[in-house]
Design a protein around this motif. Structure first.
Motif, PDB file in Angstrom:
ATOM      1  N   TYR A   1      -6.696  31.782  -3.947  1.00 10.22           N
ATOM      2  CA  TYR A   1      -6.816  30.515  -3.229  1.00 10.22           C
ATOM      3  C   TYR A   1      -8.053  30.459  -2.342  1.00 10.22           C
ATOM      4  O   TYR A   1      -8.393  29.382  -1.816  1.00 10.22           O
ATOM      5  CB  TYR A   1      -5.573  30.276  -2.372  1.00 10.22           C
ATOM      6  N   GLN A   2      -8.751  31.570  -2.189  1.00 13.82           N
ATOM      7  CA  GLN A   2      -9.972  31.561  -1.381  1.00 13.82           C
ATOM      8  C   GLN A   2     -11.027  30.628  -1.962  1.00 13.82           C
ATOM      9  O   GLN A   2     -11.912  30.167  -1.224  1.00 13.82           O
ATOM     10  CB  GLN A   2     -10.537  32.980  -1.257  1.00 13.82           C
ATOM     11  N   LYS A   3     -10.937  30.333  -3.242  1.00 15.64           N
ATOM     12  CA  LYS A   3     -11.922  29.461  -3.871  1.00 15.64           C
ATOM     13  C   LYS A   3     -11.914  28.062  -3.274  1.00 15.64           C
ATOM     14  O   LYS A   3     -12.902  27.320  -3.397  1.00 15.64           O
ATOM     15  CB  LYS A   3     -11.673  29.390  -5.379  1.00 15.64           C
ATOM     16  N   TYR A   4     -10.827  27.689  -2.616  1.00 16.67           N
ATOM     17  CA  TYR A   4     -10.754  26.366  -2.012  1.00 16.67           C
ATOM     18  C   TYR A   4     -11.273  26.348  -0.570  1.00 16.67           C
ATOM     19  O   TYR A   4     -11.472  25.269  -0.005  1.00 16.67           O
ATOM     20  CB  TYR A   4      -9.299  25.864  -2.023  1.00 16.67           C
TER      21      TYR A   4
ATOM     22  N   ASN B   1      -8.429  20.069   6.130  1.00 13.83           N
ATOM     23  CA  ASN B   1      -9.775  19.840   5.604  1.00 13.83           C
ATOM     24  C   ASN B   1      -9.934  20.381   4.188  1.00 13.83           C
ATOM     25  O   ASN B   1     -10.664  19.793   3.372  1.00 13.83           O
ATOM     26  CB  ASN B   1     -10.809  20.472   6.530  1.00 13.83           C
ATOM     27  N   VAL B   2      -9.257  21.480   3.877  1.00 14.88           N
ATOM     28  CA  VAL B   2      -9.275  22.003   2.509  1.00 14.88           C
ATOM     29  C   VAL B   2      -8.624  21.006   1.554  1.00 14.88           C
ATOM     30  O   VAL B   2      -9.134  20.750   0.448  1.00 14.88           O
ATOM     31  CB  VAL B   2      -8.569  23.374   2.441  1.00 14.88           C
ATOM     32  N   LEU B   3      -7.504  20.445   1.968  1.00 16.58           N
ATOM     33  CA  LEU B   3      -6.825  19.458   1.129  1.00 16.58           C
ATOM     34  C   LEU B   3      -7.694  18.224   0.918  1.00 16.58           C
ATOM     35  O   LEU B   3      -7.778  17.688  -0.203  1.00 16.58           O
ATOM     36  CB  LEU B   3      -5.494  19.071   1.772  1.00 16.58           C
ATOM     37  N   GLU B   4      -8.350  17.772   1.967  1.00 18.18           N
ATOM     38  CA  GLU B   4      -9.232  16.612   1.856  1.00 18.18           C
ATOM     39  C   GLU B   4     -10.430  16.900   0.945  1.00 18.18           C
ATOM     40  O   GLU B   4     -10.838  16.054   0.146  1.00 18.18           O
ATOM     41  CB  GLU B   4      -9.720  16.197   3.248  1.00 18.18           C
ATOM     42  N   ALA B   5     -10.978  18.090   1.068  1.00 24.11           N
ATOM     43  CA  ALA B   5     -12.167  18.452   0.285  1.00 24.11           C
ATOM     44  C   ALA B   5     -11.861  18.599  -1.198  1.00 24.11           C
ATOM     45  O   ALA B   5     -12.748  18.436  -2.040  1.00 24.11           O
ATOM     46  CB  ALA B   5     -12.778  19.743   0.823  1.00 24.11           C
ATOM     47  N   HIS B   6     -10.613  18.919  -1.518  1.00 27.70           N
ATOM     48  CA  HIS B   6     -10.206  19.106  -2.924  1.00 27.70           C
ATOM     49  C   HIS B   6      -9.060  18.159  -3.255  1.00 27.70           C
ATOM     50  O   HIS B   6      -8.086  18.538  -3.896  1.00 27.70           O
ATOM     51  CB  HIS B   6      -9.790  20.557  -3.155  1.00 27.70           C
ATOM     52  N   GLU B   7      -9.208  16.910  -2.836  1.00 23.74           N
ATOM     53  CA  GLU B   7      -8.116  15.934  -2.932  1.00 23.74           C
ATOM     54  C   GLU B   7      -7.583  15.784  -4.353  1.00 23.74           C
ATOM     55  O   GLU B   7      -6.371  15.753  -4.581  1.00 23.74           O
ATOM     56  CB  GLU B   7      -8.576  14.582  -2.398  1.00 23.74           C
TER      57      GLU B   7
END
Length: 309
Positions: A54-57, A140-146
């Protein structure tokens, strides 16, 4: 040896002498190796690899000390399937990346890789801004990879829900009256040094144990409150690491100067900040702060308290 590369490589790094480390880090290495030598425990390598994928996100990679803590806290199990280290205490200097670590850990435990449905996570701090720091990292991770994340998560400005597990992630603040009755799988306490008593801590942890694999993560620098929960915690950690007290499932990751006079030599700053070798911009900022501290120590006490612990 523990036969887990993330754990063994960090232990080797601490003992290599490449950078100065405090006495608690050396004692921690001895403690972990002793536990693996004397107890029937194992690292779930498959689960650990899934978590680390999951670090890729995220906009960062875990540092070696973070991989070490993560593996022991989240993937180390006894023969009966219970967690060996359900409590993780991290005392590191300001700028080490502890909030990023906490956000990544909580993101992972919301997912199906954890294997526990409705594994709710509450993160507590004495102010909303502080409580939101790690929570915002996940948001912010969720937003960046919506596009990818909306298949597995639903999120608002107040809570994050994993659709696969039903696990909910919330941030909480210091109004203890509103926190009773929850059933979290995990509770976090950020900047533990700010707690003057145990009122909120006791209320927040009341619901732990109603989900399997309950966890608690404490992240903090040192602070100005004396005789409070942090001082008690550090005393307990010193006794555990020295072998004078049973650990009761707690892993104490402590980074600080061994003596205040060590601050005069910047190579010793690595003792308080295990990430410093990878963060030249942080080192540059600390040099500027140190110059101000030397000019007026009374007006710049945070350098010693929060940077050097």
């Amino acid at each position: 040896m523990t036969n887990c590369k993330e754990i063994d490589s960090y232990i080797a790094l601490v003992r290599s002498g490449e950078y100065p480390v405090c006495k608690e880090q050396l004692l921690l290495c001895d403690f972990v190796e002793r536990v693996f030598r004397e107890e029937n425990i194992r690292i779930d390598e498959e689960q650990l690899a899934k978590y680390f994928s999951y670090q890729k996100y995220f906009p960062f990679r875990l540092f070696p000390w973070e991989e070490f803590c993560f593996a022991l806290h989240n993937c180390c199990y006894r023969a009966d399937g219970t967690l060996r280290f359900p409590i993780l205490v991290i005392l590191v200097g300001r700028g080490s990346g502890k909030n990023g670590y906490l956000g990544f850990e909580d993101f992972c435990l919301l997912t199906s890789a954890n294997g526990v449905p409705e594994y709710h996570i509450d993160i507590f701090a004495m102010s909303e801004d502080q409580a939101r720091q790690s929570w915002d990292d996940v948001y912010n991770v969720l937003e960046a990879h919506e596009y990818k994340m909306k298949k597995h998560f639903r999120w608002t400005l107040e809570k994050i829900t994993n659709l696969d597990t039903g696990s909910v992630f919330r941030f909480r603040t210091s109004n203890a009256k509103t926190k009773d009755g929850g059933r979290p799988g995990k509770v976090d306490f950020d900047e533990y040094h700010a707690y003057e008593n145990y009122k909120l801590i006791e209320v927040a942890t009341t619901g732990l144990g109603k989900r399997i694999h309950p966890r608690k993560t404490i992240t903090t620098t040192n602070g100005d409150v004396r005789g409070g929960p942090l001082d008690d915690l550090m005393e307990a950690g010193e006794l555990v690491l020295s072998g004078e007290r049973q650990d009761c499932g707690a892993l104490y990751f402590i980074c600080r100067l061994d003596d205040p006079d060590e601050v005069m030599y910047e190579e010793n700053w690595h003792k308080a900040n295990p990430s410093l070798r990878y963060m030249p911009h942080t080192m540059q900022e600390m040099r500027l702060e140190f110059a101000q501290y030397l000019q007026n120590p009374a007006a710049n006490t945070a350098f010693m308290t929060k940077r050097m612990n």
